[in-house]
Scaffold this active site. Structure first.
Site, PDB file in Angstrom:
ATOM      1  N   VAL A 185       0.831  -1.201   0.000  1.00 55.88           N
ATOM      2  CA  VAL A 185       0.000   0.000   0.000  1.00 55.88           C
ATOM      3  C   VAL A 185       0.870   1.256   0.000  1.00 55.88           C
ATOM      4  O   VAL A 185       0.593   2.228  -0.710  1.00 55.88           O
ATOM      5  CB  VAL A 185      -0.939   0.006   1.226  1.00 55.88           C
ATOM      6  CG1 VAL A 185      -1.771   1.283   1.278  1.00 55.88           C
ATOM      7  CG2 VAL A 185      -1.840  -1.224   1.214  1.00 55.88           C
ATOM      8  N   GLU A 186       1.932   1.241   0.790  1.00 54.95           N
ATOM      9  CA  GLU A 186       2.757   2.428   0.984  1.00 54.95           C
ATOM     10  C   GLU A 186       3.634   2.754  -0.228  1.00 54.95           C
ATOM     11  O   GLU A 186       3.750   3.902  -0.633  1.00 54.95           O
ATOM     12  CB  GLU A 186       3.650   2.248   2.225  1.00 54.95           C
ATOM     13  CG  GLU A 186       2.913   2.339   3.546  1.00 54.95           C
ATOM     14  CD  GLU A 186       2.526   3.758   3.892  1.00 54.95           C
ATOM     15  OE1 GLU A 186       2.986   4.685   3.204  1.00 54.95           O
ATOM     16  OE2 GLU A 186       1.765   3.956   4.849  1.00 54.95           O
ATOM     17  N   SER A 187       4.286   1.739  -0.778  1.00 54.42           N
ATOM     18  CA  SER A 187       5.326   2.020  -1.775  1.00 54.42           C
ATOM     19  C   SER A 187       5.401   1.000  -2.895  1.00 54.42           C
ATOM     20  O   SER A 187       6.356   1.038  -3.677  1.00 54.42           O
ATOM     21  CB  SER A 187       6.686   2.048  -1.069  1.00 54.42           C
ATOM     22  OG  SER A 187       6.983   0.755  -0.531  1.00 54.42           O
ATOM     23  N   TYR A 239      -7.260   3.856   3.044  1.00 59.63           N
ATOM     24  CA  TYR A 239      -6.009   3.191   3.432  1.00 59.63           C
ATOM     25  C   TYR A 239      -6.240   1.755   3.906  1.00 59.63           C
ATOM     26  O   TYR A 239      -5.649   0.809   3.372  1.00 59.63           O
ATOM     27  CB  TYR A 239      -5.342   4.019   4.535  1.00 59.63           C
ATOM     28  CG  TYR A 239      -3.923   3.646   4.851  1.00 59.63           C
ATOM     29  CD1 TYR A 239      -2.897   3.897   3.937  1.00 59.63           C
ATOM     30  CD2 TYR A 239      -3.585   3.074   6.072  1.00 59.63           C
ATOM     31  CE1 TYR A 239      -1.585   3.582   4.235  1.00 59.63           C
ATOM     32  CE2 TYR A 239      -2.281   2.762   6.379  1.00 59.63           C
ATOM     33  CZ  TYR A 239      -1.282   3.010   5.461  1.00 59.63           C
ATOM     34  OH  TYR A 239       0.027   2.690   5.763  1.00 59.63           O
TER      35      TYR A 239
END
Length: 461
Positions: free
Chosen positions: A119-121, A224
């Site tokens: 999700v982040e990167s 998120y």
């Protein structure tokens, strides 16, 4: 038969206690029922065999409450409609995922959290956001400092595989202890613990619910947890979504190898038998061409290549393993002055230290400079740990000045560089983002431009 059995029982009792005339055996009355044959049921044998692959092992550790919402279904469809991109993302994670799952299990944390870097990167340890978050766990500079992630002229531990994972799991556990709920902890990881705390307090004052789904929050945070839940659902049953995950074995991908001397990145890669680019995928924290042992006592190498590196290093006879060292500026100086003093071309000094043209080197700046053949002393620990690139804007009419500009819709590093006729690498450096970063509309950015053309550039804005 009863009399005979009574004697046997009495005899057995006497084995465990001294005989006494006052002890009377307790014999049940009536005829004894014969022993019946039966079959034991319900005793399942737990297999101790290791999971056949890492995905199976990860699924066994899923323990967070599921989120069921339209946003989750939307993200499931989004990921499932991009099977090639999803496969590439999972393949990229194969270098790091085993270590993260191991750490989560060791801490007793839900293994779903190993999906968070997707999700982040997209599991890119070199990723840098437009907000200046870095690494696969996307730490902001201040948060990285709080969790003791070194950020200096030579390395950025927000990108380090081991250090950033340790910090991220510390942070997530801290947030869970604070809110008592994994969905709120994840929201706080994205939005900030203060923001989540204030949102909860607001709802409490209004008599509203305080769960993740009850809070008013920015769209990014609202999506998120659904993103993570969607990935969890797909990993749980990829066939149901028509996707394929990259094969990831349930074993270590890399080994930690000790570094006792300053060494060039190129030399480490050569001795290990890997390309420099592959080396940096496992060791993305190093900014420059040289690893300083005082601050970096170990590197990561693929398992087989680690053995190759150890064998080849033991045969290395050259006493100098590094081509670069650190020089500290005694005062504010022009880059041309520094270049002349240390004996290197100005363009080389600018490039290796990523110094924008027209900037001065400030007093105390730690610069990478060529190491002479006679210099065998490694960089001191204090400099290796704390060295910073300190620059100052030149005041001369013929140099540059700092200008704050506003990003247009769809603005990227490349478009901003073209608009102000500067190098894209300089724009990325000035704003501490990656070369391919895209900016938010209205975001305030920094550009250094020549003083003599300031009027012309002002008109262009």
């Amino acid at each position: 038969m009863s009399a005979t059995l009574a004697l046997v029982v009495a005899g057995c009792s006497s084995l465990g206690a001294p005989q006494s005339a006052s002890v009377t055996p307790d014999i049940p009355s009536g005829a004894l029922a014969p022993i019946q044959r039966t079959t034991l049921t319900g005793l399942a044998v737990q297999s101790q065999a290791p999971a056949p692959d890492l995905w199976t092992r990860m699924r066994a550790g899923f323990s967070m409450p599921d989120l069921d919402s339209g946003l989750v279904q939307d993200r499931e469809q989004w990921y499932a409609s991009r099977p090639d991109a999803l496969w590439r993302m999972t393949e990229r994670s194969s270098k790091y995922l085993f270590h993260i799952v191991e750490e989560l299990e060791r801490r007793g944390m839900p293994t779903e959290l190993a999906l968070l870097p997707f999700v982040e990167s997209a599991y890119n340890p070199a990723a840098v956001s437009s907000a200046k978050a870095a690494g696969m766990w996307q730490f902001m500079p201040a948060t990285g400092t709080y969790f003791e992630l070194t950020q200096n002229a030579f390395r950025d531990d927000r990108r380090d595989v081991l250090a950033s994972t340790r910090a991220a799991l510390d942070y997530l556990q801290k947030l869970h202890d604070m809110f008592g709920d994994w969905q709120l902890a994840l929201a706080a990881y994205n939005w900030g613990e203060g923001s989540v705390g204030r949102a909860i307090a607001k709802n409490e004052n209004l008599g509203l619910g305080t769960r993740y789904t009850d809070l008013t929050m920015p769209d990014e945070t609202r999506w998120y947890v659904p993103k993570l839940q969607a990935l969890k659902n797909i990993v749980s049953n990829p066939k149901a979504y028509g996707v394929e995950l990259a094969d990831i074995g349930n074993h270590d991908y890399f080994e930690t190898v000790a570094i006792t001397r300053d060494m060039d990145v190129a030399l480490v890669a050569q001795l290990a038998g890997v390309s420099e680019s592959d080396f940096r995928l496992l060791n993305p924290a190093y900014k420059g061409p040289t690893i300083f042992a005082a601050a970096t006592p170990e590197v990561l190498l693929p398992w087989d290549n680690a053995q190759t590196f150890k064998a080849n290093l033991s045969q290395q006879r050259d006493g100098r393993l590094a081509s670069w060292t650190v020089w500290t500026a005694p005062q504010k100086m022009a880059v041309s002055e520094v270049a002349k003093k240390v004996g290197v071309e100005e363009k080389v000094l600018l490039s290796v230290n990523t110094i924008p043209r027209g900037m001065l080197v400030d007093a105390g700046a730690a610069l990478l400079v060529p190491r002479t053949a006679s210099l065998l002393t490694d960089v001191a620990a204090d400099i290796a740990h704390n060295g910073q690139l300190k620059l100052a804007a030149a005041k001369s009419q013929s140099t540059t000045r700092r200008v704050t500009v506003v990003a247009r819709k769809g603005e990227t590093v490349a478009t901003l560089a073209r608009r102000y006729k500067v190098a894209a690498a300089d724009v990325a450096k000035w704003n501490k983002v990656g070369r391919n970063a895209q900016f938010r509309t209205g975001q305030r950015l920094v550009v250094y431009q020549a003083i003599k053309s300031a009027k012309q550039q002002s008109a262009r804005k």
